[in-house]
Design a protein around this motif. Sequence first.
Motif, PDB file in Angstrom:
ATOM      1  N   CYS A  86     -13.933 -10.031  -8.648  1.00 49.69           N
ATOM      2  CA  CYS A  86     -13.160  -8.810  -8.837  1.00 49.69           C
ATOM      3  C   CYS A  86     -14.010  -7.657  -8.309  1.00 49.69           C
ATOM      4  CB  CYS A  86     -12.836  -8.598 -10.311  1.00 49.69           C
ATOM      5  SG  CYS A  86     -12.042  -6.998 -10.657  1.00 49.69           S
TER       6      CYS A  86
ATOM      7  N   VAL B  70      -3.297  -9.724  -8.015  1.00 42.40           N
ATOM      8  CA  VAL B  70      -3.238  -9.065  -6.717  1.00 42.40           C
ATOM      9  C   VAL B  70      -2.356  -7.830  -6.775  1.00 42.40           C
ATOM     10  CG1 VAL B  70      -1.270 -10.427  -5.900  1.00 42.40           C
ATOM     11  CG2 VAL B  70      -2.866  -9.424  -4.233  1.00 42.40           C
ATOM     12  N   TYR B  71      -2.770  -6.817  -6.042  1.00 42.51           N
ATOM     13  CA  TYR B  71      -1.905  -5.674  -5.766  1.00 42.51           C
ATOM     14  C   TYR B  71      -1.114  -6.040  -4.515  1.00 42.51           C
ATOM     15  CZ  TYR B  71      -4.514  -2.902  -9.157  1.00 42.51           C
ATOM     16  OH  TYR B  71      -5.074  -2.425 -10.321  1.00 42.51           O
TER      17      TYR B  71
ATOM     18  N   CYS C  73      -0.976  -4.008  -1.050  1.00 40.88           N
ATOM     19  CA  CYS C  73      -2.126  -3.969  -0.138  1.00 40.88           C
ATOM     20  C   CYS C  73      -2.810  -5.317   0.020  1.00 40.88           C
ATOM     21  CB  CYS C  73      -3.145  -2.934  -0.606  1.00 40.88           C
ATOM     22  SG  CYS C  73      -3.777  -3.246  -2.290  1.00 40.88           S
TER      23      CYS C  73
ATOM     24  N   HIS D  18      -5.196  -6.575  -2.122  1.00 40.36           N
ATOM     25  CA  HIS D  18      -6.516  -6.660  -2.753  1.00 40.36           C
ATOM     26  C   HIS D  18      -6.439  -7.508  -4.022  1.00 40.36           C
ATOM     27  CE1 HIS D  18      -7.624  -2.989  -0.309  1.00 40.36           C
ATOM     28  NE2 HIS D  18      -8.653  -3.794  -0.128  1.00 40.36           N
TER      29      HIS D  18
ATOM     30  N   HIS E 176      -7.962  -8.901  -7.515  1.00 38.41           N
ATOM     31  CA  HIS E 176      -8.813  -8.447  -8.622  1.00 38.41           C
ATOM     32  C   HIS E 176      -8.719  -9.442  -9.769  1.00 38.41           C
ATOM     33  CE1 HIS E 176      -9.449  -4.100  -7.390  1.00 38.41           C
ATOM     34  NE2 HIS E 176      -8.481  -4.476  -6.569  1.00 38.41           N
TER      35      HIS E 176
ATOM     36  N   ARG F 202       1.422  -0.009 -10.148  1.00 37.83           N
ATOM     37  CA  ARG F 202      -0.011   0.073 -10.455  1.00 37.83           C
ATOM     38  C   ARG F 202      -0.765   0.540  -9.223  1.00 37.83           C
ATOM     39  NH1 ARG F 202      -1.449  -3.361 -14.950  1.00 37.83           N
ATOM     40  NH2 ARG F 202      -3.629  -2.977 -14.418  1.00 37.83           N
ATOM     41  N   GLU F 203      -1.755   1.380  -9.430  1.00 40.35           N
ATOM     42  CA  GLU F 203      -2.545   1.923  -8.317  1.00 40.35           C
ATOM     43  C   GLU F 203      -3.780   1.075  -8.092  1.00 40.35           C
ATOM     44  OE1 GLU F 203      -3.299   6.350  -7.624  1.00 40.35           O
ATOM     45  OE2 GLU F 203      -5.269   5.632  -8.295  1.00 40.35           O
ATOM     46  N   CYS F 204      -3.918   0.551  -6.869  1.00 39.72           N
ATOM     47  CA  CYS F 204      -5.077  -0.264  -6.526  1.00 39.72           C
ATOM     48  C   CYS F 204      -6.332   0.609  -6.537  1.00 39.72           C
ATOM     49  CB  CYS F 204      -4.897  -0.901  -5.146  1.00 39.72           C
ATOM     50  SG  CYS F 204      -6.359  -1.780  -4.541  1.00 39.72           S
TER      51      CYS F 204
ATOM     52  N   CYS G 204      -7.851   0.994  -2.686  1.00 45.06           N
ATOM     53  CA  CYS G 204      -7.254   1.778  -1.596  1.00 45.06           C
ATOM     54  C   CYS G 204      -6.227   2.790  -2.078  1.00 45.06           C
ATOM     55  CB  CYS G 204      -6.633   0.834  -0.574  1.00 45.06           C
ATOM     56  SG  CYS G 204      -5.256  -0.139  -1.237  1.00 45.06           S
ATOM     57  N   ARG G 205      -5.994   2.849  -3.389  1.00 43.18           N
ATOM     58  CA  ARG G 205      -5.100   3.821  -4.022  1.00 43.18           C
ATOM     59  C   ARG G 205      -3.620   3.598  -3.720  1.00 43.18           C
ATOM     60  NH1 ARG G 205      -8.799   5.404  -7.397  1.00 43.18           N
ATOM     61  NH2 ARG G 205      -7.635   7.273  -7.940  1.00 43.18           N
TER      62      ARG G 205
ATOM     63  N   TYR H  60       1.654  -5.439  -9.468  1.00 44.87           N
ATOM     64  CA  TYR H  60       0.359  -6.048  -9.785  1.00 44.87           C
ATOM     65  C   TYR H  60       0.660  -7.331 -10.554  1.00 44.87           C
ATOM     66  CZ  TYR H  60      -4.323  -6.305 -12.012  1.00 44.87           C
ATOM     67  OH  TYR H  60      -5.563  -6.689 -12.453  1.00 44.87           O
TER      68      TYR H  60
END
Length: 363
Positions: free
Chosen positions: A223, A251-252, A255, A257, A259, A276-278, A281-282, A287
């Motif tokens: 993560c 995962v988001y 994007c 990513h 976690h 949800r905000e990654c 990378c925002r 999620y």
Amino acid sequence: MWGVFNTQAVNCKGQHSISYTLSRNQTVVVEYSHDKDTDMFQIGRSTESPIDFVVTDTIAGGQEGEDAPITQSTISRFACRVVCERNPPFTARIYAAGFDSSKNIFLGEKAAKWKNPDGHMDGLTTNGVLVMHPKGGFTEESRPGIWREISVCGDVYTLRETRSAQTPGKLVENESNILQDGSLVDLCGATLLWRTAEGLFHAPTQKHLEALRQEINAARPQCPVGLNTLAFPSMQRSRALSSLEDKQPWVYLACGHVHGYHNWGHRSEQEPNTHRECPMCRVVGPYVPLWLGCEAAFYVDTGAPTHAFVPCGHVCSEKSVKYWVEIPLPHGTHAFHAACPFCASQLGLTQGWSKLIFQGPVD
């Protein structure tokens, strides 16, 4: 099997027959004889002995058991039959409707039915049996074919205006009811994938999928925020979609990513995991936990599981994901949409898959 007109066949317990009810006073019965060179397998919702493969309605999201919503099934009790030749090349042909316990098929007065120019009767079942043969077989180079409807006698027709319309589509003379590797059969409630022995010979095995899982876990993905090691659950736990594990990858989807689970970045209190905000990378998006796709027959190649379906989070190879995203599956009476083959969740219209971005260990 072959048919002849015989109004007495429906009363003969040892004789297979199809009964076409034209009106209250007129019924045509077509008698079928035994064929020693073929075997017949029947598929349907019924649990009676004539059915070889019992199917139930597919519930999107893979829900099972007591929590699954109970709805009236749209799958026929005797949905279809597959006749396979006993000798090479072991050709398999599909036909709408199956014989019941009395070895009869009854097409009622309201069912779509007609007499062909050569004189033989034919018809369609209430909700129909749809078939799609992919172009190029079931490989990484395959492309979606055109959905057709199969008649009781095995002829191929274009789709009706709606699933249960009484007017049949147009006869497609240059296509057949022969099943190919990767053919999809839709029974209005469940879609079946036909795989041949030769096709499965080139497909990944359960051992191969397990080796890929172990290979990913051996790389010790972490993560990027909590720096804890992530690991995909065993294939058995993934197949059951059981309770989440502490090392479960999340995962988001917007994007890609990957976690571990954390409880921050909410943008919506009502649906906390859909906005949800990654932290990397925002980007804001769903999620979800990641699950390895366990059914090897759904893979078109033996590639590594690097991509996830959106929005369910099932993971498989890149080429497999991109294949299924392009396949329109029947939904309801006349709609089509792409779906995850592992759980039947409808895929996103703007984003059907996400490439996963793993972070390796920092030590």
